[in-house]
Scaffold this motif. Structure first.
Motif, mmCIF file in Angstrom:
data_model
loop_
_atom_site.group_PDB
_atom_site.id
_atom_site.type_symbol
_atom_site.label_atom_id
_atom_site.label_comp_id
_atom_site.label_asym_id
_atom_site.label_seq_id
_atom_site.Cartn_x
_atom_site.Cartn_y
_atom_site.Cartn_z
ATOM 1 N N ALA A 50 -2.620 7.068 -3.961
ATOM 2 C CA ALA A 50 -1.897 8.480 -4.078
ATOM 3 C C ALA A 50 -0.839 9.302 -2.998
ATOM 4 N N SER A 51 -0.118 9.528 -3.704
ATOM 5 C CA SER A 51 0.895 9.858 -3.146
ATOM 6 C C SER A 51 0.282 11.376 -2.199
ATOM 7 N N ASP A 86 0.842 1.329 0.011
ATOM 8 C CA ASP A 86 0.347 2.101 -1.545
ATOM 9 C C ASP A 86 -0.188 0.771 -2.249
ATOM 10 N N THR A 87 0.459 -0.530 -1.442
ATOM 11 C CA THR A 87 -0.238 -1.429 -2.333
ATOM 12 C C THR A 87 -0.771 -2.872 -1.534
ATOM 13 N N THR A 88 -1.695 -3.695 -1.708
ATOM 14 C CA THR A 88 -2.142 -4.399 -0.876
ATOM 15 C C THR A 88 -1.286 -5.557 -0.229
ATOM 16 N N GLN A 143 -9.488 1.579 -4.221
ATOM 17 C CA GLN A 143 -8.552 1.608 -6.330
ATOM 18 C C GLN A 143 -7.072 1.646 -5.747
ATOM 19 N N LEU A 144 -6.626 0.145 -5.699
ATOM 20 C CA LEU A 144 -5.324 0.324 -5.655
ATOM 21 C C LEU A 144 -4.178 -0.310 -7.055
ATOM 22 N N LEU A 189 -11.821 4.083 1.303
ATOM 23 C CA LEU A 189 -12.116 4.950 0.774
ATOM 24 C C LEU A 189 -12.093 5.002 -0.198
ATOM 25 N N SER A 190 -13.267 5.080 -1.033
ATOM 26 C CA SER A 190 -12.789 5.058 -2.163
ATOM 27 C C SER A 190 -13.412 6.819 -2.983
ATOM 28 N N ALA A 191 -13.427 7.265 -4.461
ATOM 29 C CA ALA A 191 -13.893 8.061 -5.330
ATOM 30 C C ALA A 191 -14.977 7.690 -5.795
#
Length: 225
Positions: A9-10, A31-33, A53-54, A78-80
């Protein structure tokens, strides 16, 4: 402190990176694994902050890969949507801590500092060497109790040296703690500049930064308790 932030999430990534910059942390953002794996192969980090979640997969897969190859770097997840099962699973997979989105940036910084102290086996929130005291949380340095004005990178460099009092730290190690991949135009000579500035600001202190030719720098106190 050199931190790797893996967040797709930029807006969230930019906010965290800007906050860390103000805190004196050198923060690389991917932003990626896949990009994170590349960074971990070529650079050592003191902490990885990893979203679950990526875009290209589950952050927990990267966590498991790190632990399978015995990478001890602390990881904060981190996670929502952090259900109890997800939290337990992440910790069992090797995560050191987790934070549920949305969160207060001050709490994130506090958790980062706590993980760094744990990794360094140093429970004290304030570093005291001779007549110098440094509080990473408050971003303050005191000489004989009086505040000394320092930039964030000066504070970071002094922090690294104080946490390793009596040990020689190479220029490369200091550089890695202050700069990110985005600072490709900065050379190792920048470390000499920051050391000179710190020495000037700590003039009169019984704590001295020593230069070890072709090896690096160390910090020593003349005080004998």
């Amino acid at each position: 402190m050199r931190v790797l932030l893996v967040e797709d999430a930029s807006d969230v990534a930019a906010t965290i990176a800007a906050h860390f910059s103000r805190e004196g942390f050198a923060c690389d953002v991917v932003d990626t694994t896949a990009e994170a794996e590349t960074c971990l192969q070529v650079q050592s980090f003191e902490l990885v902050i990893l979203d679950i979640q990526l875009a290209d997969g589950d952050g927990r897969d990267l966590l498991r890969t790190m632990r399978q190859r015995r990478d001890p770097t602390p990881v904060l997840m981190l996670s929502a949507n952090f259900s109890v099962e997800t939290r337990i699973g992440s910790l069992d997979d090797g995560a050191d801590d987790y934070l549920v989105k949305p969160f207060d940036l001050r709490e994130l910084s506090a958790r980062v500092r706590a993980l760094a102290r744990r990794a360094n086996d140093d429970p004290a929130p304030e570093i005291v060497v001779g007549d110098i005291s440094l509080n990473p949380s408050a971003q303050t340095v005191r000489l004989n109790g009086k505040l000394v004005s320092m930039t964030r990178r000066e504070l970071t460099l002094l922090n690294i040296l104080l946490r390793n009092t009596g040990r020689i730290i190479s220029k490369e190690k200091l550089f890695d703690g202050l700069f990110t991949f985005d600072d490709a135009d900065v050379g190792l000579n920048a470390i000499e500049l920051y050391v000179a500035r710190i020495r000037k600001k700590l003039g009169g202190s019984d704590v001295k930064i020593l230069t070890h030719r072709n090896l690096g720098y160390s910090i020593e106190s003349a005080r004998r308790d």
